[in-house]
Design an enzyme around this catalytic site. Structure first.
Site, PDB file in Angstrom:
ATOM      1  N   TYR A   5      -9.463  -9.065   0.440  1.00 37.42           N
ATOM      2  CA  TYR A   5      -8.172  -8.550   1.100  1.00 37.42           C
ATOM      3  C   TYR A   5      -8.465  -7.183   1.870  1.00 37.42           C
ATOM      4  O   TYR A   5      -7.679  -6.967   2.971  1.00 37.42           O
ATOM      5  CB  TYR A   5      -7.441  -8.458  -0.073  1.00 37.42           C
ATOM      6  N   HIS A  24      -0.940   3.838   4.752  1.00 38.10           N
ATOM      7  CA  HIS A  24      -1.342   3.671   3.324  1.00 38.10           C
ATOM      8  C   HIS A  24      -2.694   3.810   2.932  1.00 38.10           C
ATOM      9  O   HIS A  24      -3.541   3.875   3.886  1.00 38.10           O
ATOM     10  CB  HIS A  24      -0.568   2.732   2.866  1.00 38.10           C
ATOM     11  N   HIS A  49      -5.852   1.847   0.391  1.00 36.27           N
ATOM     12  CA  HIS A  49      -6.224   1.111  -0.470  1.00 36.27           C
ATOM     13  C   HIS A  49      -7.669   1.505  -1.167  1.00 36.27           C
ATOM     14  O   HIS A  49      -8.526   1.788  -0.431  1.00 36.27           O
ATOM     15  CB  HIS A  49      -6.566  -0.369   0.168  1.00 36.27           C
TER      16      HIS A  49
END
Length: 146
Positions: free
Chosen positions: A127, A62, A64
């Site tokens: 994060y 993925h 981000h």
């Protein structure tokens, strides 16, 4: 709270988005060379669309991104262009992916998007920075390789 606002010819803005998308079937196919190429392609799209990359990470399955998008650009248009170009180019440049992604779709449909007003910039950066095995960016794109 003091913001570093961006300006265009007739607009002052602070439109920051946390955007995430995944590989189709969430396969962990983004190896080191693929990650570097995907990062380059996303950075190209961002530059063309006047989008500022604040932070980001390319993981094995993925992406981000924490980006600032001008008001004249739709988030969906940016994601469509970034996913479309990166999918097309990496499938051309890495023929071994054809067996896994025979339908020409490298990324899963859809994406996640949140403005930094719902969560603070610090929370998004923390994060992203906590991602396991993420290395500090080695280029100006501010996207690390995990």
């Amino acid at each position: 709270m003091m913001y570093d606002y961006s300006k265009s010819s007739h607009t002052v803005y602070n439109h920051r988005y946390h955007i995430v998308w995944i590989t189709k079937y969430r396969y962990k196919v983004l190896t080191h060379e693929l990650k570097k190429r995907v990062r380059e392609l996303i950075a190209q799209v961002c530059e063309e669309m006047c989008i500022k990359i604040i932070n980001g990470v390319v993981s094995s399955d993925h992406i981000h991104l924490f980006v600032e998008i001008p008001p004249s650009v739709k988030v969906s248009e940016f994601v469509q262009k970034a996913k479309g170009r990166s999918s097309k180019k990496i499938q051309e440049e890495f023929p071994s992916l054809r067996k896994t992604y025979w339908g020409r779709h490298f990324w899963a449909r859809g994406y996640f998007s949140s403005t930094s007003g719902n969560v603070t910039d610090d929370m998004i950066n923390e994060y992203i920075n906590r991602h396991s095995d993420a290395h500090q960016p080695q280029s100006t794109e501010n996207i690390r390789l995990e």
